[in-house]
Scaffold this active site. Structure first.
Site, PDB file in Angstrom:
ATOM      1  CG  HIS A 186      37.119  41.958  45.294  1.00  0.00           C
ATOM      2  ND1 HIS A 186      36.614  43.236  45.373  1.00  0.00           N
ATOM      3  CD2 HIS A 186      38.086  41.994  44.320  1.00  0.00           C
ATOM      4  CE1 HIS A 186      37.231  44.015  44.498  1.00  0.00           C
ATOM      5  NE2 HIS A 186      38.134  43.293  43.858  1.00  0.00           N
ATOM      6  CB  CYS A 241      32.458  45.413  49.513  1.00  0.00           C
ATOM      7  SG  CYS A 241      33.744  46.428  48.774  1.00  0.00           S
ATOM      8  NE  ARG A 267      35.268  49.108  51.731  1.00  0.00           N
ATOM      9  CZ  ARG A 267      34.537  49.567  50.721  1.00  0.00           C
ATOM     10  NH1 ARG A 267      33.230  49.344  50.704  1.00  0.00           N
ATOM     11  NH2 ARG A 267      35.102  50.246  49.737  1.00  0.00           N
TER      12      ARG A 267
END
Length: 247
Positions: free
Chosen positions: A156, A225, A234
């Site tokens: 993340h 992300c 991405r």
């Protein structure tokens, strides 16, 4: 001739006051939720990550000491001597197929992301079982550290540890270290940043597209992300293995 409304001014303003209070309350609830989702989950994950690193090293029979920051001296692209107890069979591919979702694979350290930055790598990129627990996920179809091919990893960029929050700080020439039970590997960043869609799986193929690599080798791909707070794109970085040390 003007006809005045006989409704008192306070009553006429009441609906707008009520709507304003609802909006303020909603805003406060949203702020509290974001604080929980960003700050609290990140803090909780960091504690969990420290414990995961300690437990993994203990399971390997190693101390919880950090890796030395200097480069490891060994032959670039050297092929390590296989160990039966690490691979379970003489085939690394068979060992990879035996991995289950969220199984620990190793420990990654990227000095550019912080002097003490390190995290455990776990099998799969499932949000609930891997990424949301604050782990770095390994794309199951890709190579394992030390194997021929492309080791593709994800984490993340915000919330749940936000391990790759500063991935965009990477520069060509930066080092990435991966430690497994029997191997210590070093990679050098030489590709990226590259922004693409979440559906673009060509960036994690054995010879990833847009990376600049044009032949089979031992590569690494980092994905997250982008931009933060969204999942519309991405961000990708690539590197290649330059050294390996077996223990």
């Amino acid at each position: 001739m003007m006809v005045r409304d006989g409704t008192p001014p306070r009553i006429r303003r009441f609906p707008w006051i009520f709507i304003g209070e609802i909006m303020i309350t909603f805003g406060l609830v949203l702020i509290l939720f974001l604080a929980y989702d960003i700050w609290w989950t990140t803090s909780a994950v960091r504690v969990r990550q420290e414990q995961a690193i300690k437990e993994l090293r203990q399971s390997w029979g190693k101390s919880d000491a950090p890796e030395p920051s200097k480069s490891m001296e060994s032959t670039p692209q050297a092929t390590p001597r296989p160990k039966q107890s690490e691979n379970h069979t003489s085939s690394g591919q068979e060992y990879a197929r035996g991995l289950l979702l969220s199984d620990p694979i190793g420990i990654i350290r990227i000095p550019r992301l912080g002097k003490k930055w390190q995290a455990t790598i776990h099998e799969g990129v499932h949000k609930r079982d891997v990424l949301d627990r604050g782990f770095v996920g390994h794309y199951s179809p890709t190579a394992l550290p030390g194997m021929q091919g492309n080791v593709a990893l994800a984490a993340h960029s915000i919330t749940h540890g936000a391990l790759f929050a500063h991935l965009n700080r990477l520069r060509h020439g930066d080092r990435i270290y991966i430690e497994t039970q029997y191997r210590k590997l070093e990679y050098v960043v030489d590709g990226g940043p590259y922004i693409t869609s979440p559906q673009d799986v060509s960036v994690i193929t054995p010879v990833p597209r847009h990376s600049g690599f044009d032949r089979p080798g031992k590569y690494i791909t980092l994905t997250t992300c982008w931009p933060p707070m969204t999942s519309s794109k991405r961000m990708i970085y690539w590197g290649h293995q330059v050294s390996v040390r077996t223990e």
